[in-house]
Design a protein around this motif. Structure first.
Motif, PDB file in Angstrom:
ATOM      1  N   MET A 240      26.213  89.020  -6.154  1.00  0.00           N
ATOM      2  CA  MET A 240      27.502  88.353  -6.015  1.00  0.00           C
ATOM      3  C   MET A 240      27.307  86.985  -5.397  1.00  0.00           C
ATOM      4  SD  MET A 240      30.777  89.782  -3.943  1.00  0.00           S
ATOM      5  CE  MET A 240      32.335  88.943  -3.969  1.00  0.00           C
ATOM      6  N   SER A 241      28.076  86.036  -5.882  1.00  0.00           N
ATOM      7  CA  SER A 241      28.144  84.700  -5.301  1.00  0.00           C
ATOM      8  C   SER A 241      29.572  84.510  -4.813  1.00  0.00           C
ATOM      9  CB  SER A 241      27.789  83.661  -6.362  1.00  0.00           C
ATOM     10  OG  SER A 241      27.904  82.365  -5.839  1.00  0.00           O
ATOM     11  N   TYR A 242      29.734  83.995  -3.583  1.00  0.00           N
ATOM     12  CA  TYR A 242      31.072  83.901  -2.988  1.00  0.00           C
ATOM     13  C   TYR A 242      31.176  82.616  -2.186  1.00  0.00           C
ATOM     14  CZ  TYR A 242      35.350  85.544  -0.709  1.00  0.00           C
ATOM     15  OH  TYR A 242      36.631  85.682  -0.277  1.00  0.00           O
ATOM     16  N   ASN A 243      32.286  81.907  -2.331  1.00  0.00           N
ATOM     17  CA  ASN A 243      32.513  80.684  -1.576  1.00  0.00           C
ATOM     18  C   ASN A 243      33.413  81.005  -0.389  1.00  0.00           C
ATOM     19  OD1 ASN A 243      33.641  78.177  -0.622  1.00  0.00           O
ATOM     20  ND2 ASN A 243      32.850  77.244  -2.483  1.00  0.00           N
ATOM     21  N   ALA A 244      32.887  80.836   0.821  1.00  0.00           N
ATOM     22  CA  ALA A 244      33.611  81.206   2.045  1.00  0.00           C
ATOM     23  C   ALA A 244      34.440  80.063   2.616  1.00  0.00           C
ATOM     24  CB  ALA A 244      32.625  81.703   3.093  1.00  0.00           C
ATOM     25  N   LEU A 245      34.472  78.916   1.961  1.00  0.00           N
ATOM     26  CA  LEU A 245      35.317  77.794   2.346  1.00  0.00           C
ATOM     27  C   LEU A 245      35.146  77.394   3.812  1.00  0.00           C
ATOM     28  CD1 LEU A 245      37.382  75.804   1.220  1.00  0.00           C
ATOM     29  CD2 LEU A 245      39.174  77.363   1.937  1.00  0.00           C
ATOM     30  N   ASN A 246      34.020  76.772   4.096  1.00  0.00           N
ATOM     31  CA  ASN A 246      33.712  76.252   5.442  1.00  0.00           C
ATOM     32  C   ASN A 246      33.802  77.314   6.529  1.00  0.00           C
ATOM     33  OD1 ASN A 246      33.105  73.598   4.620  1.00  0.00           O
ATOM     34  ND2 ASN A 246      35.271  73.130   4.510  1.00  0.00           N
ATOM     35  N   TYR A 247      33.096  78.411   6.318  1.00  0.00           N
ATOM     36  CA  TYR A 247      33.091  79.491   7.288  1.00  0.00           C
ATOM     37  C   TYR A 247      32.170  79.146   8.445  1.00  0.00           C
ATOM     38  CZ  TYR A 247      33.418  84.188   9.068  1.00  0.00           C
ATOM     39  OH  TYR A 247      33.676  85.259   9.868  1.00  0.00           O
ATOM     40  N   PRO A 248      32.529  79.365   9.720  1.00  0.00           N
ATOM     41  CA  PRO A 248      33.623  80.199  10.159  1.00  0.00           C
ATOM     42  C   PRO A 248      34.956  79.475  10.309  1.00  0.00           C
ATOM     43  CG  PRO A 248      32.252  79.692  12.048  1.00  0.00           C
ATOM     44  CD  PRO A 248      31.623  79.050  10.838  1.00  0.00           C
TER      45      PRO A 248
ATOM     46  N   ARG B 267      41.422  85.298   8.041  1.00  0.00           N
ATOM     47  CA  ARG B 267      40.895  85.485   6.686  1.00  0.00           C
ATOM     48  C   ARG B 267      39.706  86.436   6.645  1.00  0.00           C
ATOM     49  NH1 ARG B 267      37.522  80.428   4.843  1.00  0.00           N
ATOM     50  NH2 ARG B 267      36.564  79.836   6.808  1.00  0.00           N
ATOM     51  N   ASP B 268      39.137  86.794   7.796  1.00  0.00           N
ATOM     52  CA  ASP B 268      38.022  87.755   7.816  1.00  0.00           C
ATOM     53  C   ASP B 268      38.421  89.073   7.159  1.00  0.00           C
ATOM     54  OD1 ASP B 268      36.658  85.805   9.183  1.00  0.00           O
ATOM     55  OD2 ASP B 268      36.316  86.995  10.985  1.00  0.00           O
ATOM     56  N   GLY B 269      39.604  89.550   7.463  1.00  0.00           N
ATOM     57  CA  GLY B 269      40.075  90.808   6.880  1.00  0.00           C
ATOM     58  C   GLY B 269      40.220  90.735   5.375  1.00  0.00           C
ATOM     59  N   TYR B 270      40.696  89.603   4.890  1.00  0.00           N
ATOM     60  CA  TYR B 270      40.839  89.422   3.442  1.00  0.00           C
ATOM     61  C   TYR B 270      39.467  89.390   2.757  1.00  0.00           C
ATOM     62  CZ  TYR B 270      45.635  88.176   4.607  1.00  0.00           C
ATOM     63  OH  TYR B 270      46.914  88.185   5.083  1.00  0.00           O
ATOM     64  N   MET B 271      38.510  88.720   3.390  1.00  0.00           N
ATOM     65  CA  MET B 271      37.173  88.657   2.804  1.00  0.00           C
ATOM     66  C   MET B 271      36.503  90.026   2.843  1.00  0.00           C
ATOM     67  SD  MET B 271      35.550  84.944   3.691  1.00  0.00           S
ATOM     68  CE  MET B 271      36.322  84.437   5.213  1.00  0.00           C
TER      69      MET B 271
ATOM     70  N   LEU C 295      30.866  91.671   6.304  1.00  0.00           N
ATOM     71  CA  LEU C 295      30.034  92.582   5.517  1.00  0.00           C
ATOM     72  C   LEU C 295      29.855  93.941   6.185  1.00  0.00           C
ATOM     73  CD1 LEU C 295      27.326  90.147   4.131  1.00  0.00           C
ATOM     74  CD2 LEU C 295      29.210  91.224   2.895  1.00  0.00           C
ATOM     75  N   ASN C 296      29.391  93.974   7.414  1.00  0.00           N
ATOM     76  CA  ASN C 296      29.145  95.258   8.071  1.00  0.00           C
ATOM     77  C   ASN C 296      30.425  95.930   8.538  1.00  0.00           C
ATOM     78  OD1 ASN C 296      26.406  95.207   7.562  1.00  0.00           O
ATOM     79  ND2 ASN C 296      25.932  94.155   9.462  1.00  0.00           N
TER      80      ASN C 296
END
Length: 103
Positions: free
Chosen positions: A26-34, A40-44, A75-76
Motif C-alpha cells: 500500500m502507498s498512502y499520503n499522510a498529508l504532512n504528518y504529524p 485524523r489519526d482515528g480516520y487513518m 498502524l499498531n
C-alpha cells in the motif's frame, strides 16, 4: 527513490523465501504528518483496518517523531497486527517517505 528500491528488494527477498505467498502493498499520503491535528489519526487507523496492508509506504512524513507516532497511534493501534518502521532518512526536502512492514 531509495524507499522504492528498498521496497522492491524487500519484496523480492520475501517472495523468494516464501514461495508464492500473497502480500498486500500500500502507498498512502499522510498529508504532512504529524502536523497539529491529532483527530485524523482515528480516520487513518480506520483506513488501515480496511486495507489491512502487509507493507506500506507513507508519503509526506515531516519528522522521525512523526514516523514513531504513525507507527504507534495508527498502524499498531488499528488492531491489524504489529508493524515495524524502516529507517527514516530525513533528506533535503520538506517531507519524506516512510516505510512500514508487518513484523
Amino acid at each position: 527513490m531509495k524507499t522504492r528500491t528498498l521496497l522492491v528488494a524487500l519484496l523480492c527477498v520475501v517472495i523468494s523465501a516464501n514461495g508464492q505467498q500473497t502480500l498486500k502493498l500500500m502507498s498512502y499520503n499522510a498529508l504532512n504528518y504529524p502536523g497539529s491535528d491529532r483527530t485524523r489519526d482515528g480516520y487513518m487507523a480506520t483506513v488501515m483496518q480496511a486495507a489491512n496492508p502487509d507493507i506500506i509506504v507513507v508519503q509526506e512524513m515531516l519528522t522521525s517523531t512523526g514516523v514513531s507516532m504513525y507507527l504507534s497511534n495508527i498502524l499498531n493501534a488499528a488492531g491489524i497486527g504489529t508493524f515495524t518502521a524502516g529507517t527514516f532518512i530525513d533528506g533535503t526536502t520538506d517531507t519524506e517517505n516512510a516505510g512500514f512492514y508487518r513484523a
